[in-house]
Design a protein around this motif. Structure first.
Motif, short mmCIF file in Angstrom:
data_model
loop_
_atom_site.label_atom_id
_atom_site.label_comp_id
_atom_site.label_asym_id
_atom_site.label_seq_id
_atom_site.Cartn_x
_atom_site.Cartn_y
_atom_site.Cartn_z
N TRP A 82 0.80 -1.18 0.04
CA TRP A 82 0.19 -0.03 -0.08
C TRP A 82 0.80 1.21 -0.03
O TRP A 82 1.95 1.17 0.29
N ARG A 83 0.48 2.28 -0.37
CA ARG A 83 0.93 3.52 -0.34
C ARG A 83 -0.25 4.56 0.43
O ARG A 83 -1.28 4.10 0.55
N PRO A 84 0.35 5.68 0.68
CA PRO A 84 -0.60 6.26 1.75
C PRO A 84 -1.79 6.78 0.80
O PRO A 84 -1.78 6.74 -0.56
N ASP A 85 -2.95 6.72 1.36
CA ASP A 85 -4.43 7.22 0.75
C ASP A 85 -4.61 5.82 -0.23
O ASP A 85 -4.61 6.19 -1.43
N ILE A 86 -5.20 4.90 0.42
CA ILE A 86 -5.71 3.74 -0.49
C ILE A 86 -7.16 4.36 -0.66
O ILE A 86 -7.82 5.02 0.02
N TRP A 87 -7.52 4.29 -1.93
CA TRP A 87 -8.90 4.54 -2.50
C TRP A 87 -9.99 3.63 -2.41
O TRP A 87 -9.64 2.44 -2.99
N VAL A 88 -11.03 3.86 -1.80
CA VAL A 88 -12.15 2.94 -1.68
C VAL A 88 -13.06 3.69 -2.57
O VAL A 88 -13.50 4.57 -2.39
N VAL A 89 -13.70 2.78 -3.61
CA VAL A 89 -14.59 3.52 -4.77
C VAL A 89 -15.84 2.60 -4.47
O VAL A 89 -15.65 1.40 -4.82
N ALA A 90 -17.17 3.17 -4.45
CA ALA A 90 -18.30 2.42 -4.11
C ALA A 90 -19.19 3.10 -5.07
O ALA A 90 -19.09 4.10 -5.37
N ASP A 91 -20.29 2.47 -5.27
CA ASP A 91 -21.33 2.84 -6.05
C ASP A 91 -22.52 3.50 -5.21
O ASP A 91 -22.34 3.44 -3.94
N ALA A 92 -23.65 3.93 -5.92
CA ALA A 92 -24.50 4.78 -5.31
C ALA A 92 -25.42 4.12 -4.20
O ALA A 92 -26.01 4.78 -3.34
N GLY A 93 -25.40 2.62 -4.21
CA GLY A 93 -26.19 2.04 -3.00
C GLY A 93 -25.41 1.92 -1.74
O GLY A 93 -26.05 1.61 -0.99
N TYR A 94 -24.35 2.63 -1.63
CA TYR A 94 -23.65 2.75 -0.52
C TYR A 94 -23.81 3.78 0.38
O TYR A 94 -23.83 4.93 -0.18
N ASP A 95 -23.84 3.75 1.69
CA ASP A 95 -24.09 4.88 2.66
C ASP A 95 -22.63 5.71 2.48
O ASP A 95 -22.00 5.40 3.49
#
Length: 111
Positions: free
Chosen positions: A37-50
């Motif tokens: 990992w490097r700093p700032d792991i990106w978590v990408v989610a669709d519209a159904g997530y809060d």
């Protein structure tokens, strides 16, 4: 390196955001453990997530959260600081309507 985590199976009344955050936390901790990992792991989610709830639950991890929002969402701006008359102060400001081309201008929420 890309990792994908699917939405957890849930029964009615289950807290999907907590289950999702648990899955993401597990993957992030595995990435940190193996040094991938490097700093700032990106978590990408669709519209159904809060998104706001996930951001709160994952605040202690080195992640950036990007959640797509539905085009028909309406968000409220910050409440004005000045009071306008008697009674309780307003809780919300004008609406920001995603589907409205003129959404940059403050508007009031439709009744």
């Amino acid at each position: 390196m890309d990792w994908a985590v699917g939405r957890p199976a849930a029964a009615p009344g289950d807290d999907i955001a907590s289950a999702t955050a648990g899955q993401v936390r597990e993957v992030v901790q595995r990435l940190i453990t193996i040094g991938q990992w490097r700093p700032d792991i990106w978590v990408v989610a669709d519209a159904g997530y809060d998104g706001p709830r996930l951001a709160f639950l994952l605040a202690d991890l080195p992640v950036q959260l990007l959640v797509r929002m539905r085009s028909d969402r309406v968000l409220c701006r910050r409440a004005p600081l000045e009071r306008t008359g008697n009674g309780r102060p307003p809780r919300h400001g004008g609406a920001f309507i995603f589907g409205d081309p003129a959404a940059g201008a403050p508007r009031t929420r439709p009744p």
